[in-house]
Every structure is written in structure tokens, then in C-alpha cells.
Design an enzyme around this catalytic site. Structure first.
Site, PDB file in Angstrom:
ATOM      1  CD  GLU A 291      51.114  62.528  82.032  1.00 28.23           C
ATOM      2  OE1 GLU A 291      51.200  61.515  81.459  1.00 28.23           O
ATOM      3  OE2 GLU A 291      52.227  62.925  82.741  1.00 28.23           O
ATOM      4  CE  LYS A 346      52.680  60.665  76.597  1.00 32.49           C
ATOM      5  NZ  LYS A 346      52.986  60.486  78.087  1.00 32.49           N
ATOM      6  CB  CYS A 395      54.349  63.447  80.362  1.00 34.31           C
ATOM      7  SG  CYS A 395      55.437  63.163  81.515  1.00 34.31           S
TER       8      CYS A 395
END
Length: 458
Positions: A291, A346, A395
């Protein structure tokens, strides 16, 4: 029969049922310990003695409940996975502790569960000059979980404790869903789905009755229920897909104070390019970088962007970066393959890390909040590679139940754990990833910064 008589009989029946399903708590043991403890600290005022014993005993019981997390952390310190036989013992012990917590201790127990699980959450504020918030956030989280446990553990009886355990993962204060007791069994031989959890709870309940009420014949029933709680798939290794050998799963070690340092960006770029070149030299077909491996808006740097497209003629590249569109900033995954690219923003942001889950009128009073918040992506994305549709997760998304709603066979997850280094956060993350991998039969390819990268199988 009058209505009041029926009501009385119903209450009597419920009281009888509750007493028959009552779980003997640790209170008698705590009373004995209190006598010894009060003698040792007799030089202190009585109220201080009582408070100290309450805090220490609750802290100890909560730590024993959280022990599988720290077991994973201890083995990871030596680059090892916790053995399943040890995880089985520690997981069963965690649930045993949970069942026998006295209802008078439920707030203190929950408070310290919050501490042992989440003391690290505020560490990210070190990097925005708000270090003073670290202990405040830890205490606030602990208080919230103290209230949650105070509500859920109001009765020392089997149905209430079982229901509380099963619904706890769905209680998400501020959208934070990392308190999943079932995940304590991730690295064990026990199943992690609700049915296997029920069998395990019944086995422990029978064991408690056999021990506390001298009902020894129940031991055999406890053993049979424990066998029913086992997941026999865990006794054999899960085969990796054939394309796993063609993947370079990068694990970088870039501290957070350097990651966003503008003077270090050229070093970060050179480092990432070196990883890509090494993967090409090793004849890999895909490299996965963590990430925000490129900690700047990737599309704003034409040279870097075109270089990655050029590299993708030799190797597919999956990397994290930032994307800015108008007044919105996204945490994104970029996929470069055969000279073209794909971007996936995301969708599920980490509370207090990527957005502040507070009402807007409160956030308006703190200008710094607008500078640290990201925008939500519209949907989860899939990556077409190796003839498979592989689900992307950044994540926090990889530890969210909603990501796995369609039972993805493969997941590519990228993380930057430098925000919370050093702490148990990567170990808790790994435990949750293993839990969801087992629960949804997904194989997860996890590339991380400041923690170990790994392929996590069901």
C-alpha cells in the site's frame, strides 16, 4: 388460571432454566486470591488495595483472553507461524476465560480487552504532531469496549454468553470491526464458523460442569463436543495455486517518518524500481508492492507512470499509490499489465486513520481533519490475471467481512503497517486475515510494509 398466575409460573420457569444453565464463574477463585493479595499489600489503605486488585485481576484475565494474538506476535518475532497445537490450546483457553468471567467484573474485563487488543490504534497520530492523543485514544477505546462487555455479559449463563460471543463481531463502534473473538481460533484446529464455535462453547461448558460440580460423566460428552468442534481440513496443508510461484510478494521496510518525507521520494522510487527489476531477473510474472509504495499521486508523475507501463510489458505490477481527483483524495491500487493500467480506489477506509467517524459539525472545528481524510471508492475491484479474477483489498478492507461477501477464491491485499510500528497490529491483522481466509475459503496474497508479507491459505 389468572394472568398473574401464568406470569408468575413463566418467571419461575425462566428462573429455573437460567439456574440450570448457569456457568460457575471465577468469583470463588478471585475471593481466595483477594485474601492473599490483601495480606501482601496490607500497608496500603483498604480502598487502594481493593482498586489495585480489581485492576490487576481484570488486566490479567483480559490478557489471557487476548493471548492468541500475543502468541502470534511472539512467533512472528522469530519469523515463524504459531503452531496449530499451541493455537488450539490458547484459543480454547480464551473462550474458557470468557465463559467464566463474573458478571461483576464485566466492565473491567471489557476495558482491559480494549487495552490489550487496541492500545496501538492511536500510534498513527505520532506522525501528525498529535502524540498526546495516543493514550487518550487508547483509554477512550477501552471505555467503549468496557460498556460493550458490560451489556453483553450481564448474565453468567450459557445462552447469554454464547449469543454475546456470536454477535460481538457485528458490534462495530465508529465502524471499527477488529474485535472478532472467533478469530482467536484462526491458528487452531478448531473450526471458525458459528456451528463449530457453538460445539466448542458447549464442550467447554461441559468441562466446567465436570470440574466445578463433580459431574465426571460429562467429561465424555465434553470430549465428543470438542471433536465435533474440530475442522479436519486443518490437519492437511492447503495446496497453493500453480501461479503462486510466479508471484513476487514484496515486503518493504520503510519507516513512516521517511515514507512521506519529500526528500526521500527519489529513494522510494529507486527502491521500488530495483524490486521490479529483481523480479524480472527472477522470471516472475507478477510483483505486488505494498500500500502507498509510491507515496505521491502516481498519475501526476508522467515519467514514473510511463516507466511502470513500460516495465509491465515484462512483468505485471500491482502497487499502492495516491490518486487525486478534484478535491477528493483516494488511497488506490494501480495495476500495470501489458502496457496498460487499471486503478481501484479503496472503498472501506480505516476509522481514525483515513477518515474521522465523527459528525461533520464537530470536524468543522478541527482544520487538520480535512487534510488527513481520504474519500471512499465506489466499489470493490477485481484484477484479471493468470486467467483468474482476483479481488483487490487495501489494508483495512482485507479484514472487513463485506469484502468476502461473494466468497472470492483469491484476494490480493496490500498494507502499510508503518503507521503502527512497533506494535501488535500486524499480528492482529494476520490473525484476522487467517480467520477470513478460513471462513470464506479464500487464499490471500498479502504484501506489507514494515511487517512480514505472506500467502495466507484457508
Amino acid at each position: 388460571m389468572s394472568l398473574s398466575t401464568r406470569s408468575t409460573r413463566t418467571k419461575d420457569m425462566l428462573h429455573t432454566l437460567r439456574s440450570k444453565l448457569e456457568i460457575p464463574s471465577f468469583q470463588a477463585y478471585l475471593d481466595v486470591l483477594w485474601v492473599h493479595f490483601s495480606h501482601i499489600v496490607s500497608f496500603l489503605p483498604p480502598k487502594i488495595q481493593s482498586l489495585l486488585f480489581y485492576l490487576l485481576s481484570n488486566a490479567f484475565l483480559a490478557f489471557m483472553f487476548a493471548l492468541p494474538i500475543y502468541g502470534i506476535w511472539a512467533f512472528e518475532s522469530y519469523h515463524l507461524d504459531m503452531p496449530y497445537f499451541l493455537g488450539t490450546i490458547l484459543g480454547a483457553l480464551s473462550f474458557y476465560i470468557y465463559l467464566r468471567i463474573p458478571k461483576t467484573r464485566r466492565f473491567g474485563f471489557g476495558f482491559f480487552v480494549g487495552i490489550w487488543w487496541f492500545w496501538w490504534v492511536g500510534l498513527s497520530f505520532r506522525f501528525i504532531d498529535l502524540s498526546f492523543l495516543v493514550p487518550i485514544i487508547a483509554l477512550a477505546i477501552a471505555l467503549v469496549y468496557g460498556v460493550i462487555f458490560w451489556i453483553l455479559l450481564f448474565c453468567e449463563c450459557l445462552p447469554v454468553r454464547l449469543i454475546g460471543l456470536l454477535i460481538m463481531p457485528f458490534i462495530t463502534p465508529f465502524g471499527f470491526d477488529w474485535l472478532v473473538p472467533q478469530a482467536l481460533l484462526s491458528y487452531s484446529y478448531f473450526g471458525v464458523d458459528s456451528l463449530h464455535i457453538c460445539f466448542l462453547i458447549l464442550a467447554l461448558y461441559a468441562l466446567i460442569l465436570a470440574h466445578t460440580k463433580k459431574m465426571l460423566p460429562i467429561l465424555a460428552l465434553s470430549g465428543m463436543l470438542a471433536i465435533a468442534a474440530l475442522d479436519f481440513q486443518t490437519f492437511s496443508a492447503k495446496a497453493l495455486p500453480t501461479f503462486a510461484k510466479d508471484i513476487e510478494l514484496s515486503a518493504t521496510q520503510v519507516p513512516q517518518n521517511l515514507k512521506w518525507d519529500t526528500q526521500n521520494i527519489s529513494n522510494a522510487i529507486a527502491y521500488n524500481f530495483a524490486l521490479i527489476q529483481n523480479a524480472i531477473a527472477e522470471k516472475k510474472s507478477l510483483i505486488i508492492l505494498p500500500e502507498t509504495a509510491f507515496p505521491f499521486p502516481l498519475q501526476d508523475s508522467t515519467y514514473i507512470f510511463e516507466a511502470l507501463k513500460q516495465y509491465s510489458l515484462e512483468i505485471a505490477i500491482i502497487t499502492g499509490s495516491i490518486h487525486i481527483q478534484g478535491d477528493k483524495t483516494y488511497n488506490s491500487t494501480f495495476v500495470f499489465n501489458n502496457g496498460s493500467y487499471q486503478r481501484i480506489d479503496k472503498k472501506i477506509l480505516a476509522p481514525f486513520g483515513e477518515y474521522i467517524p465523527l459528525p461533520q459539525f464537530i470536524k468543522n472545528h478541527f482544520a487538520f481533519i480535512a487534510n488527513m481524510e481520504f474519500s471512499h471508492g465506489t466499489d470493490f475491484g477485481y484484477i484479471d490475471i493468470f486467467g483468474e479474477k482476483i479481488k483487490n483489498a487495501i489494508c483495512y478492507e482485507a479484514t472487513s467481512r463485506s469484502l468476502y461477501a461473494d466468497y472470492p477464491e483469491f484476494v490480493i491485499a496490500t498494507s502499510n503497517n508503518a503507521w503502527f510500528a512497533p506494535s501488535i497490529q500486524p499480528s492482529l491483522q494476520k490473525m484476522l486475515l487467517k480467520y477470513y481466509a478460513r471462513l470464506y475459503q479464500s487464499t490471500i496474497f498479502h504484501s506489507a510494509n514494515m511487517s512480514k508479507s505472506a500467502i495466507i491459505t484457508p
